[in-house]
Scaffold this motif. Structure first.
Motif, PDB file in Angstrom:
ATOM      1  N   TYR A 138       0.829  -1.201   0.000  1.00  0.00           N
ATOM      2  CA  TYR A 138       0.000   0.000   0.000  1.00  0.00           C
ATOM      3  C   TYR A 138       0.865   1.255   0.000  1.00  0.00           C
ATOM      4  N   ALA A 139       1.954   1.239   0.763  1.00  0.00           N
ATOM      5  CA  ALA A 139       2.852   2.400   0.793  1.00  0.00           C
ATOM      6  C   ALA A 139       3.448   2.665  -0.582  1.00  0.00           C
ATOM      7  N   ALA A 140       3.702   1.598  -1.345  1.00  0.00           N
ATOM      8  CA  ALA A 140       4.215   1.772  -2.708  1.00  0.00           C
ATOM      9  C   ALA A 140       3.146   2.376  -3.624  1.00  0.00           C
ATOM     10  N   ALA A 141       1.900   1.912  -3.473  1.00  0.00           N
ATOM     11  CA  ALA A 141       0.830   2.350  -4.363  1.00  0.00           C
ATOM     12  C   ALA A 141       0.281   3.723  -4.001  1.00  0.00           C
ATOM     13  N   ARG A 142       0.308   4.071  -2.710  1.00  0.00           N
ATOM     14  CA  ARG A 142      -0.250   5.337  -2.241  1.00  0.00           C
ATOM     15  C   ARG A 142       0.792   6.064  -1.378  1.00  0.00           C
ATOM     16  N   PRO A 143       1.893   6.477  -1.955  1.00  0.00           N
ATOM     17  CA  PRO A 143       2.962   7.080  -1.152  1.00  0.00           C
ATOM     18  C   PRO A 143       2.531   8.345  -0.420  1.00  0.00           C
ATOM     19  N   GLU A 144       1.571   9.069  -0.967  1.00  0.00           N
ATOM     20  CA  GLU A 144       1.146  10.321  -0.341  1.00  0.00           C
ATOM     21  C   GLU A 144       0.338  10.096   0.941  1.00  0.00           C
ATOM     22  N   ARG A 145      -0.102   8.862   1.180  1.00  0.00           N
ATOM     23  CA  ARG A 145      -0.956   8.590   2.336  1.00  0.00           C
ATOM     24  C   ARG A 145      -0.214   7.910   3.489  1.00  0.00           C
ATOM     25  N   ILE A 146       1.067   7.571   3.281  1.00  0.00           N
ATOM     26  CA  ILE A 146       1.812   6.845   4.307  1.00  0.00           C
ATOM     27  C   ILE A 146       3.016   7.671   4.739  1.00  0.00           C
ATOM     28  N   LEU A 147       3.070   7.959   6.048  1.00  0.00           N
ATOM     29  CA  LEU A 147       4.126   8.798   6.604  1.00  0.00           C
ATOM     30  C   LEU A 147       5.347   7.998   7.025  1.00  0.00           C
ATOM     31  N   SER A 148       5.141   6.783   7.482  1.00  0.00           N
ATOM     32  CA  SER A 148       6.248   5.891   7.835  1.00  0.00           C
ATOM     33  C   SER A 148       5.732   4.472   7.821  1.00  0.00           C
ATOM     34  N   LEU A 149       6.664   3.519   7.805  1.00  0.00           N
ATOM     35  CA  LEU A 149       6.325   2.104   7.674  1.00  0.00           C
ATOM     36  C   LEU A 149       7.166   1.309   8.663  1.00  0.00           C
ATOM     37  N   THR A 150       6.485   0.601   9.567  1.00  0.00           N
ATOM     38  CA  THR A 150       7.165  -0.305  10.494  1.00  0.00           C
ATOM     39  C   THR A 150       6.747  -1.722  10.158  1.00  0.00           C
ATOM     40  N   LEU A 151       7.720  -2.556   9.802  1.00  0.00           N
ATOM     41  CA  LEU A 151       7.460  -3.937   9.421  1.00  0.00           C
ATOM     42  C   LEU A 151       7.932  -4.857  10.533  1.00  0.00           C
ATOM     43  N   ILE A 152       7.013  -5.625  11.107  1.00  0.00           N
ATOM     44  CA  ILE A 152       7.332  -6.560  12.184  1.00  0.00           C
ATOM     45  C   ILE A 152       7.315  -7.981  11.614  1.00  0.00           C
ATOM     46  N   GLU A 153       8.475  -8.617  11.596  1.00  0.00           N
ATOM     47  CA  GLU A 153       8.559  -9.991  11.087  1.00  0.00           C
ATOM     48  C   GLU A 153       7.927 -10.083   9.695  1.00  0.00           C
ATOM     49  N   SER A 154       8.334  -9.177   8.832  1.00  0.00           N
ATOM     50  CA  SER A 154       7.727  -9.124   7.506  1.00  0.00           C
ATOM     51  C   SER A 154       8.649  -8.412   6.542  1.00  0.00           C
ATOM     52  N   LEU A 155       8.944  -9.072   5.439  1.00  0.00           N
ATOM     53  CA  LEU A 155       9.730  -8.409   4.395  1.00  0.00           C
ATOM     54  C   LEU A 155       9.347  -8.945   3.019  1.00  0.00           C
ATOM     55  N   ALA A 198      10.470  -4.323  -7.198  1.00  0.00           N
ATOM     56  CA  ALA A 198      10.028  -3.073  -7.822  1.00  0.00           C
ATOM     57  C   ALA A 198       9.069  -2.313  -6.897  1.00  0.00           C
ATOM     58  N   LEU A 199       8.211  -3.042  -6.188  1.00  0.00           N
ATOM     59  CA  LEU A 199       7.332  -2.390  -5.222  1.00  0.00           C
ATOM     60  C   LEU A 199       8.137  -1.793  -4.083  1.00  0.00           C
ATOM     61  N   GLU A 200       9.091  -2.543  -3.569  1.00  0.00           N
ATOM     62  CA  GLU A 200       9.930  -2.016  -2.492  1.00  0.00           C
ATOM     63  C   GLU A 200      10.623  -0.723  -2.914  1.00  0.00           C
ATOM     64  N   ALA A 201      11.134  -0.698  -4.136  1.00  0.00           N
ATOM     65  CA  ALA A 201      11.862   0.478  -4.619  1.00  0.00           C
ATOM     66  C   ALA A 201      10.949   1.691  -4.754  1.00  0.00           C
ATOM     67  N   ALA A 202       9.623   1.454  -4.831  1.00  0.00           N
ATOM     68  CA  ALA A 202       8.679   2.564  -4.986  1.00  0.00           C
ATOM     69  C   ALA A 202       8.276   3.195  -3.661  1.00  0.00           C
ATOM     70  N   VAL A 203       8.654   2.587  -2.534  1.00  0.00           N
ATOM     71  CA  VAL A 203       8.303   3.141  -1.217  1.00  0.00           C
ATOM     72  C   VAL A 203       9.150   4.383  -0.963  1.00  0.00           C
ATOM     73  N   THR A 204       8.508   5.482  -0.593  1.00  0.00           N
ATOM     74  CA  THR A 204       9.218   6.748  -0.398  1.00  0.00           C
ATOM     75  C   THR A 204       9.282   7.194   1.063  1.00  0.00           C
ATOM     76  N   CYS A 205       8.503   6.581   1.937  1.00  0.00           N
ATOM     77  CA  CYS A 205       8.496   6.994   3.346  1.00  0.00           C
ATOM     78  C   CYS A 205       9.600   6.274   4.116  1.00  0.00           C
ATOM     79  N   PRO A 206       9.969   6.780   5.295  1.00  0.00           N
ATOM     80  CA  PRO A 206      10.943   6.076   6.127  1.00  0.00           C
ATOM     81  C   PRO A 206      10.426   4.692   6.528  1.00  0.00           C
ATOM     82  N   VAL A 207      11.327   3.720   6.548  1.00  0.00           N
ATOM     83  CA  VAL A 207      10.963   2.331   6.859  1.00  0.00           C
ATOM     84  C   VAL A 207      11.866   1.818   7.978  1.00  0.00           C
ATOM     85  N   GLN A 208      11.251   1.137   8.956  1.00  0.00           N
ATOM     86  CA  GLN A 208      12.038   0.409   9.940  1.00  0.00           C
ATOM     87  C   GLN A 208      11.557  -1.040   9.977  1.00  0.00           C
TER      88      GLN A 208
END
Length: 293
Positions: free
Chosen positions: A113-130, A221-231
């Motif tokens: 979703y962060a890749a598809a809607r970058p303007e709506r996501i301020l940051s991304l925290t992934l727990i046990e997920s990649l 390609a989806l990962e490369a499209a993410v523009t918000c900070p990711v942890q």
């Protein structure tokens, strides 16, 4: 002072009712939590006890899981459907942008979703997920065959004599799940049937295999499209792709902030280390705010 209670809401996803829980609707920042496969939003309850009180905290049950509605007869569940769940939640709560936190499947949905809607996501925290395990291209044919085979099998909703028995079944499927965590999932993820037995509330059709999936090039390609900070938060005994695959996925995240943080625990590390995970989230989404002791 006790933490404020969550209110339960029902939102509309093109006619499908989505169950959402929210605390402090006028708080800031707004953080949306997405749970894992066959789980539900209550899996984040222990973590939420340690989040700053002022956060606008939103917990979503994906369609066909938790207390959300099930897809109609003849329908199937796909990853992209859960992106619709996220969009319906943001629209239904009038949230122009949020911080996303996702565990396992929820992390896959959050990243897509962060890749598809970058303007709506301020940051991304992934727990046990990649990312999903799409497999090699040669497996595409077997995937389609498995999807067709599964569609012929009637949904099997198993019955258990008690909530405790259902919790024990969860531990058999995931040995790293603690007894308390399994009981939490079972208490909020079952319903009583006539006769006294309990069944899980998730739609058993979620167990069917997908007919299609992302191959590795598409996912990168989806990962490369993410523009918000990711942890990334991982459990020391959690799930992980092979080292080469893991490194390739980390390299594709251009906005990754530091290396993955590894905490003692398994795949549900946020239930084993709720205070530490809450602190990592609070520090990441709003550095000036500290989690409660």
């Amino acid at each position: 002072m006790p933490a404020a209670a969550f209110e339960s809401l029902t939102l509309d996803a093109e006619g499908l009712p989505l169950h959402v829980r929210q605390r402090h609707p006028h708080g800031t920042p707004a953080v949306l939590f997405l749970h894992g496969w066959l789980d539900h939003s209550h899996g984040f309850d222990p973590l939420c006890e340690h989040l700053p009180e002022g956060f606008r905290t939103v917990l979503l049950d994906f369609r066909g899981m938790g207390q959300s509605g099930h897809a109609g007869p003849g329908a199937a569940y796909h990853l992209s459907d859960h992106l619709l769940d996220v969009e319906a939640t943001l629209d239904g709560l009038d949230l122009p942008a949020v911080h996303l936190v996702g565990h396992s499947l929820g992390g896959i949905v959050a990243l897509a979703y962060a890749a598809a809607r970058p303007e709506r996501i301020l940051s991304l925290t992934l727990i046990e997920s990649l990312g999903p395990s799409g497999g090699l291209p040669a497996g595409a044919l077997q995937r389609l065959r498995g999807f067709l085979d599964d569609s012929r099998r009637p949904p099997n909703r198993k019955r258990y004599p008690s909530v405790e028995a259902a919790a024990e079944r969860l531990r058999q499927a995931n040995p790293t799940l603690s007894p308390d965590a399994a009981l939490l999932f079972a208490r909020h993820g079952t319903r009583q049937e006539p006769g006294g037995d309990v069944t899980f509330t998730f739609d058993p059709r979620h167990r069917r295999r997908f007919g299609q999936g992302f191959d590795e090039a598409q996912w990168l390609a989806l990962e490369a499209a993410v523009t918000c900070p990711v942890q990334i938060l991982r459990g020391s005994r959690g799930l992980s792709p092979s080292p080469p695959l893991l490194q390739a996925r980390l390299d594709a995240l251009r906005t990754l902030v530091g290396p993955p943080q590894v905490l003692e625990g398994g795949h549900h590390v946020h239930l084993e280390q709720p205070q530490a995970v809450a602190a990592a989230i609070a520090t990441f989404v709003q550095p000036t705010v500290r989690s409660t002791p």
